[in-house]
Write an enzyme that holds these catalytic residues in place. Structure first.
Site, mmCIF file in Angstrom:
data_model
loop_
_atom_site.group_PDB
_atom_site.id
_atom_site.type_symbol
_atom_site.label_atom_id
_atom_site.label_comp_id
_atom_site.label_asym_id
_atom_site.label_seq_id
_atom_site.Cartn_x
_atom_site.Cartn_y
_atom_site.Cartn_z
ATOM 1 N N ASP A 408 36.138 26.987 63.369
ATOM 2 C CA ASP A 408 36.034 27.341 61.968
ATOM 3 C C ASP A 408 35.266 28.648 61.873
ATOM 4 O O ASP A 408 34.494 28.985 62.769
ATOM 5 C CB ASP A 408 35.301 26.234 61.205
ATOM 6 C CG ASP A 408 34.958 26.636 59.792
ATOM 7 O OD1 ASP A 408 35.784 27.320 59.167
ATOM 8 O OD2 ASP A 408 33.875 26.274 59.326
ATOM 9 N N THR A 410 33.366 29.753 58.907
ATOM 10 C CA THR A 410 32.121 29.646 58.157
ATOM 11 C C THR A 410 31.089 28.843 58.930
ATOM 12 O O THR A 410 31.329 27.694 59.298
ATOM 13 C CB THR A 410 32.387 28.980 56.795
ATOM 14 O OG1 THR A 410 33.378 29.734 56.100
ATOM 15 C CG2 THR A 410 31.117 28.919 55.973
ATOM 16 N N ASP A 742 33.717 20.242 55.688
ATOM 17 C CA ASP A 742 32.292 20.225 55.908
ATOM 18 C C ASP A 742 32.003 19.481 57.192
ATOM 19 O O ASP A 742 32.763 18.613 57.591
ATOM 20 C CB ASP A 742 31.567 19.546 54.751
ATOM 21 C CG ASP A 742 31.930 20.176 53.423
ATOM 22 O OD1 ASP A 742 32.465 19.450 52.584
ATOM 23 O OD2 ASP A 742 31.694 21.369 53.259
#
Length: 1004
Positions: A408, A410, A742
């Site tokens: 990912d 981020t 998340d």
């Protein structure tokens, strides 16, 4: 049959025990009730039997406040248990997990066979001591882990909470059925009833649930918040209707009903009214009623039991041991066939299987496991990658076999620090170097409004253009300042206390809290250009203009961001004008169908995305009072619906989302971590394919990250490393659109990866805690793979093949000995000789191969192409295995035939000559295998040789002590050892001379 029954028993125990050990830092209490002892079970052991609260399908429930006798079903107790075993199942469970594998079961059967007189080949300790040592290490390790789990569980279960009853607040442990929480971890899934905060809300830290460190805003039930005191909660007649337990941490459907009011009160409950377990109250005191407990907790349902990961290297070694077992059976059958199957030949087969059992080395598993511990220790001690944590010490070799890196962006490649970079209005764009123009436009708008000049006719065209642009900029900035979920929080700074700072809106004491750093970056930017968010509560919002004037807005409705909708909206009323405006922002993929037609949105979104910016589309729509009242009636009715609430609410909201006015695009940049680009280049040069797992409108969209091309496919917050021998990508678990990007709620995915590496970032540590390896910065990944991964794999490959060589040598000698003596099943070496050979005489030099390395770490980092060779599995392959088998057969035959030819009179001389030559050959072979000497290797060689020489005094039962002191013994051993080792040294020299390996030039 015993194994089958034991497996069934353990499965049943696992069902009843519950819990997860995936993350020792994330504890899941099992609450069991509601306010005032709601959900209190008649027996504290109700969840320990499947009949009482067993595995029936989850159902919706009705929870009455203060009336536990009205419960409609039973629920698990509020106790956690992360232990794998209990007192009675510990030893059977550990032994079962060991002997369910053929490797250990084989040696157990060998040891047990020695109790049969017809099969006994020597002393019992010859077989039981090595097996007992292996089992003792395993039992001690499991016992230590169980004790740690027990201590952690006891600590969590002993936490004290304040319990609200008719007699007041009582102190209770986490097994209490309801709580008042003050800066504490939430013990169960609850509905938020009351708070002590003046603004009627509280903040929640959810980093241990969803991986986000930003605080979440939670709202109490309006009806219960209005009560004068918390004790009044027990005086009203009310209940909560909640949906059945499920894994979705971002949504909740329920209703709150108060029956003793006229008319009765019905309120819809959503995610904003919940307090999930494993979150922490960050502000004020809250009172909640427990809904879900035990295995029904959202956090527990989202956490799967971690599988025991087995690396590709271990699978290859297991395959080689199966080949060795096949060779063992073949050799035994050949020996009996050469006897023409005379007599009780079936017993002879068993005796030969025992006699040649050394073909499969029992020390192989022990050496490899100890090697893994050393590799893990070296990784943790590496000062160039500080803070690196090894949580799975079973797969360090897998770091040397990575083909695909799924990451990912981020928080992994970036610092998760958002900076506002671009405001695009379609005809004009403002960057960092032109933000002063935006500020001047805002200043001019509010200056003109304050002066309220009379209308002027005959304005020039230039003036009209200037006013129109100022108005457009103002509308865009105003929309950004209003459409968010950010709350300003005021803290004392040593000079100004909190109350005074909040009253005067002190800039130096203000901190923004939101569920996303993007939101904070946008609000901070509006503050920098003159429009500041200074206050917010459940129903209002205050903005301060450049002139210091406060603008008041009433919040009518908020539509929070969800991963399905990919947008958020807000309806506000301007108190000064009475205007009602619906603002919305979201991803371009959904906003393109909501805003009015334009010809620049898609193109400019693509341009900004290619620059690495996170793009949001902002739009608005003006509503009349009648339009809003009609919408509110339909919206409230949809929210009270229990069935298909999400669909009905979405349908009502979508009725507003039509022909909205496009205001602007915003571009926020998440700054890259240090040395991301060279690290990605290093990984690419090493043959590792990099794929960015990020949500987008095109799952196959190619993007650029620092000049390295990656594919944009799926949505995960974490990143994992996954190797597949077949050259294709396979996600570690099924992608579900409702799951967020998340870290915390994607723990199961990183657990399913063949090798998971987590980066400890600002979004939280949940994925990092669940990973096999944790690093503090992305750039450390290069050294973790290029140096430690490469060394671990090559060292284990050399170690495993040498241990196999050591066992095949002595097995070859046994085969030659039996063949010479008419295929008799008589052992060549007995007692301590056979144990000492694989332990004190050769263990230290062989194990010292875990310190060997072919190139320096600096060279491995400078030439990542060296990593490519490992992807083909050449250090451990059928070819190298066959070479070592041939070497073992050659050396074993030379030593045995040499001893048979050179011995003079007594059989004991054969044992002395052959065994001494065997020990010296092994020590020399280790020396020939080592590529870079370490001082511990020299110590190991000298120590082993000294131990053998010293032990000769005590081995008079097997070796003639007087014979080994003669010159005849010395020259015979020397000749045999040279003949067994010198040709191999010559071949190795010629190979390095004419066909050197790829790293030889670098080492020179």
């Amino acid at each position: 049959l015993f194994r089958a029954h034991l497996l069934l028993f353990l499965k049943r125990k696992n069902v009843a025990g519950g819990g997860s050990r995936s993350n020792p830092q994330m504890f899941f209490p099992a609450g069991g009730g509601g306010l005032g002892c709601v959900f209190r079970c008649s027996s504290h052991r109700c969840c320990e039997c499947l009949r009482c609260c067993g595995r029936r399908d989850p159902r919706p429930r009705t929870v009455w406040l203060g009336h536990p006798e009205k419960r409609d079903q039973r629920y698990p107790r509020n106790v956690i248990n992360n232990q794998k075993y209990n007192f009675f199942t510990f030893l059977p469970g550990v032994l079962f997990n060991q002997f369910k594998y053929f490797f250990n079961l084989y040696f157990l059967l060998l040891a047990c066979s020695q109790f049969v007189v017809e099969m006994r080949l020597g002393a019992l300790y010859t077989y039981w001591v090595p097996l007992g040592f292996v089992l003792a290490v395993t039992v001690i390790r499991e016992a230590a882990e169980e004790i740690r789990c027990y201590v952690r569980d006891k600590e969590v279960n002993s936490q004290i909470y304040s319990k609200l009853t008719a007699r007041g607040r009582l102190c209770g442990s986490s097994t209490a059925r309801a709580c008042c929480l003050v800066n504490q971890r939430v013990p169960a899934d609850m509905i938020f009833l009351r708070t002590s905060e003046k603004n009627g809300s509280c903040f929640l830290r959810t980093d241990q649930l969803d991986g986000e460190t930003d605080w979440k805003l939670r709202l109490p039930v309006t009806c219960t918040q209005r009560l004068p005191t918390a004790s009044d909660l027990l005086q009203i007649r009310s209940y909560v209707y909640a949906e059945e337990p499920n894994i979705d941490i971002h949504n909740f459907v329920g209703t709150f009903t108060r029956e003793d009011s006229d008319p009765s009160v019905n309120e819809s409950l959503s995610i904003e009214n919940t307090l999930w377990a494993s979150t922490v109250i960050a502000s004020g005191t809250v009172v909640g009623v427990v809904l879900y407990t035990g295995r029904e907790l959202r956090s527990v349902m989202n956490t799967s039991n971690p599988r025991s990961k087995i690396g590709l290297f271990d699978l290859e070694v297991n395959c080689l041991t199966k080949i060795l077992f096949g060779a063992l059976v073949v050799v035994s059958l050949v020996m009996v066939a050469l006897q023409h199957f005379a007599g009780r030949w079936y017993l002879q087969i068993i005796r030969f299987l025992l006699l040649f059992s050394n073909i499969i080395p029992i020390s192989l598993r022990v050496n490899l496991d100890m090697g893994k511990i050393v590799y893990s220790w070296v990784i943790r001690r590496d000062s160039k990658i500080p803070g690196t944590v090894v949580r799975s010490s079973t797969i360090p070799e897998q770091l040397g076999r990575i083909s695909y890196l799924l990451t990912d962006k981020t928080g992994t490649l970036t610092q998760n620090e958002m900076v506002f970079k671009r405001l695009h209005l379609g005809t004009v764009a403002y960057g960092l170097d032109s933000m002063d123009e935006v500020q001047s436009h805002i200043f001019s708008i509010y200056t003109q409004q304050s002066q309220d000049p009379p209308a002027v006719k005959g304005l020039t065209l230039a003036t009209k253009v200037r006013k129109t642009m100022s108005s457009r900029v103002h509308e865009a900035v105003k929309a950004i300042a209003l459409c968010h979920n950010v709350t300003p929080v005021y803290e004392s700074n040593g000079v100004t206390d909190q109350a005074e700072a909040e009253r005067h809106y002190e800039d130096s004491c203000r901190v923004y809290q939101a569920s996303s750093p993007d939101e904070v970056a946008l609000v901070q930017w509006t503050e920098s250009v003159g429009l500041t968010l200074v206050g917010r509560d459940q129903s209002s919002m205050q903005l301060r203009t450049p002139g210091g004037h406060i603008l008041n807005f009433t919040i009518l409705q908020i539509f929070p961001f969800t991963y399905e909708s990919k947008r958020m909206g807000i309806i506000v009323r301007d108190e000064s004008t009475g205007e009602i405006t619906f603002y919305m922002k979201g991803a371009d993929v959904v906003m393109a169908g909501i805003v009015q037609y334009n010809d620049w949105l898609e193109e400019e979104c693509g341009n900004m995305a290619r620059e690495g910016l996170r793009v949001l589309v902002v739009a608005k729509k003006s509503l009349t009072e009648e339009q809003y009242q009609d919408f509110e009636a339909r919206y409230v009715q949809a929210k009270l619906s229990v069935h298909d609430r999400s669909l009905k609410v979405a349908t009502v909201i979508e009725s507003l989302e039509m022909e909205m006015e496009l205001l602007c695009l915003t571009g926020v940049e998440d700054q890259l971590q240090a040395d991301v680009r060279p690290t990605l280049e290093t990984l690419r040069n090493a043959g590792i394919k990099i794929l960015d797992l990020k949500k987008g409108k095109n799952k196959r969209l190619s993007i650029q990250i620092q000049a390295v091309k990656v594919d944009k496919m799926f949505c995960l917050w974490l990143f994992c490393l996954k190797y597949k021998s077949e050259q294709n990508i396979e996600l570690c678990c099924k992608y579900k659109s409702r799951e967020g990007c998340d870290g915390g709620n994607d723990v199961s995915m990183i657990q399913e990866a063949d090798c998971g590496v987590g980066v400890e970032g600002k979004e939280g540590k949940q994925a990092s805690l669940a990973a096999d390896f944790s690093i503090t910065q992305f750039k450390h990944l290069g050294r973790l793979l290029m140096v430690h991964g490469r060394n671990s794999y090559k060292r284990s490959a050399a170690l495993s093949q040498f241990v196999i060589h050591r066992s095949l040598c002595i097995s070859t000698m046994q085969a030659v000995f039996s063949s010479v003596f008419y295929f008799a099943s008589v052992p060549l070496y007995q007692g301590f000789l056979i144990i000492g050979y694989s332990t004190i005489y050769t263990m230290f030099p062989v194990f010292s191969l875990v310190l060997d390395k072919d190139v320096k770490s600096e060279v491995a980092m400078l030439y990542p192409e060296l990593y490519k060779d490992l992807l083909k599995g050449r250090p451990l392959s059928y070819k190298t295995f066959l070479i070592w088998v041939l070497i073992s057969i050659y050396q074993g035959s030379i030593i045995m035939y040499g001893a048979l030819l050179l011995f003079e009179s007594e059989f004991v001389h054969i044992v002395a000559i052959s065994f001494t030559s065997l020990i010296l050959t092994e020590l020399l072979m280790v020396a020939l295998t080592i590529q870079t000497w370490h001082w511990l290797m020299i110590v190991a060689e000298l120590l082993s040789l000294s131990c053998y020489i010293a032990s000769l005094v005590f081995l008079h039962e097997f070796i003639d002590v007087y014979f080994i002191a003669t010159l005849s013994f010395l020259w015979k051993v020397t000749v045999i050892t040279l003949v067994s080792c010198l040709p191999l040294y010559v071949l190795k020299y010629l190979r390095r001379r004419f066909s050197p390996p790829s790293y030889s030039k670098l080492t020179s």
